[in-house]
Design an enzyme around this catalytic site. Sequence first.
Site, mmCIF file in Angstrom:
data_model
loop_
_atom_site.group_PDB
_atom_site.id
_atom_site.type_symbol
_atom_site.label_atom_id
_atom_site.label_comp_id
_atom_site.label_asym_id
_atom_site.label_seq_id
_atom_site.Cartn_x
_atom_site.Cartn_y
_atom_site.Cartn_z
ATOM 1 N N LYS A 54 0.628 -1.258 0.361
ATOM 2 C CA LYS A 54 -0.058 -0.153 -0.169
ATOM 3 C C LYS A 54 0.949 1.477 -0.171
ATOM 4 O O LYS A 54 0.163 2.195 -0.581
ATOM 5 C CB LYS A 54 -0.766 -0.112 1.220
ATOM 6 C CG LYS A 54 -2.176 -0.919 1.273
ATOM 7 C CD LYS A 54 -2.936 -1.187 2.566
ATOM 8 C CE LYS A 54 -3.535 -2.642 2.097
ATOM 9 N NZ LYS A 54 -3.999 -2.970 3.148
ATOM 10 N N GLN A 98 -4.957 -2.161 9.544
ATOM 11 C CA GLN A 98 -4.896 -3.451 9.033
ATOM 12 C C GLN A 98 -5.055 -4.779 9.517
ATOM 13 O O GLN A 98 -4.976 -4.791 10.654
ATOM 14 C CB GLN A 98 -2.983 -3.468 8.506
ATOM 15 C CG GLN A 98 -2.660 -4.418 8.003
ATOM 16 C CD GLN A 98 -3.699 -4.158 6.354
ATOM 17 O OE1 GLN A 98 -3.443 -3.555 6.010
ATOM 18 N NE2 GLN A 98 -3.737 -5.914 5.907
ATOM 19 N N ASP A 121 -11.458 2.053 4.167
ATOM 20 C CA ASP A 121 -10.927 0.525 3.619
ATOM 21 C C ASP A 121 -13.361 0.681 3.172
ATOM 22 O O ASP A 121 -13.609 -0.834 2.622
ATOM 23 C CB ASP A 121 -11.241 -0.524 4.421
ATOM 24 C CG ASP A 121 -9.644 -0.801 4.464
ATOM 25 O OD1 ASP A 121 -9.449 -0.462 2.860
ATOM 26 O OD2 ASP A 121 -9.022 -1.358 5.625
#
Length: 284
Positions: A54, A98, A121
């Site tokens: 990322k 995460q 997200d």
Amino acid sequence: MSATVIDGRAVAARLREQVKADAAAFAQEHGRPPGLATIMVGDDPASAVYVAGKHKASGEAGIASFDHRLPADASRDDVAALIQRLNADPECSGMIVQLPVPKHLDGVELTGLVDPDKDVDGLTPISAGRLALGLPGLRPCTPSGVMDLLAEAGAELEGAEAVVIGRSNLFGKPMAQMLIGASATVTVCHSRTRDLPAVTRRADVLIAAVGRAEMVKADWVKPGAVVIDVGMNRLASGLVGDVAFDEVAQVASAITAVPGGVGPMTIAGLLRNTVQAARLQESR
Ligand code: NAP
């Protein structure tokens, strides 16, 4: 019939070029680039690889990135305090907690603390609610990427029978919402579905997100269907999807491969969301 292979790498590369241009335009207007912060608790090796990917992709798109690491024994309040600090930080346009987090922490609860306008997200309850209600907001990256691939394939969604195998919060549920939004007739299957092949054979658009290698066989697929394989299963022979590609490609009209299908779209979608998040914050 031999299916057209929908090239996720090519679609993702185009999207990343577009995001790069959008990020540069944002930086020009605001004197700073969009910024993506990641929070990783502990040192899970797979998570470390994803996080590194990322940051690399952000750099290539002209997006600043901030790598926050907390020890595996960090408390709930330590993580919550970092999320709150990043919620208030104008340099941070988007934020990812995460997953998975260590067992003593609740990943769903922590994700829910992220400012919905920084939720790149698309997993907070507010983002899920906005999607369910058809309101604007940040959308989960993998199902958004699937919508892009369906558009690339020229799939007609209005009035089509769409079947999604998998009902996770991460993928199956938001995928179903997006297909409903596109006026498909949507069926969501899961481990308790009776006679799954009979259901999947109805699908004009079949999307598999299960995590069982090559489960979907040719005789599960309606001739001419568009088949999207979200599954990622690591076998000794390499990475394979949930669809038995070689045989299903003989029946479908269009299909994604694993690797090179949905996977590249997820990270491209994250970059797109980060620029969108930066704009959202400027507009409020
Ligand atoms: P998940 O949370 O484990 O959900 C799997 C779903 O499959 C569940 O709804 C489960 O049903 C259903 N299922 C399990 N066995 C089944 C069976 N025999 N028949 C029908 N349904 C069955 O997984 P996920 O996070 O949604 O991910 C699914 C797959 O997609 C994984 O391989 C994952 O690696 C991959 N993935 C890829 C990307 C990408 O970027 N390419 C992104 C996300 C996920 P129940 O709900 O009844 O248990």
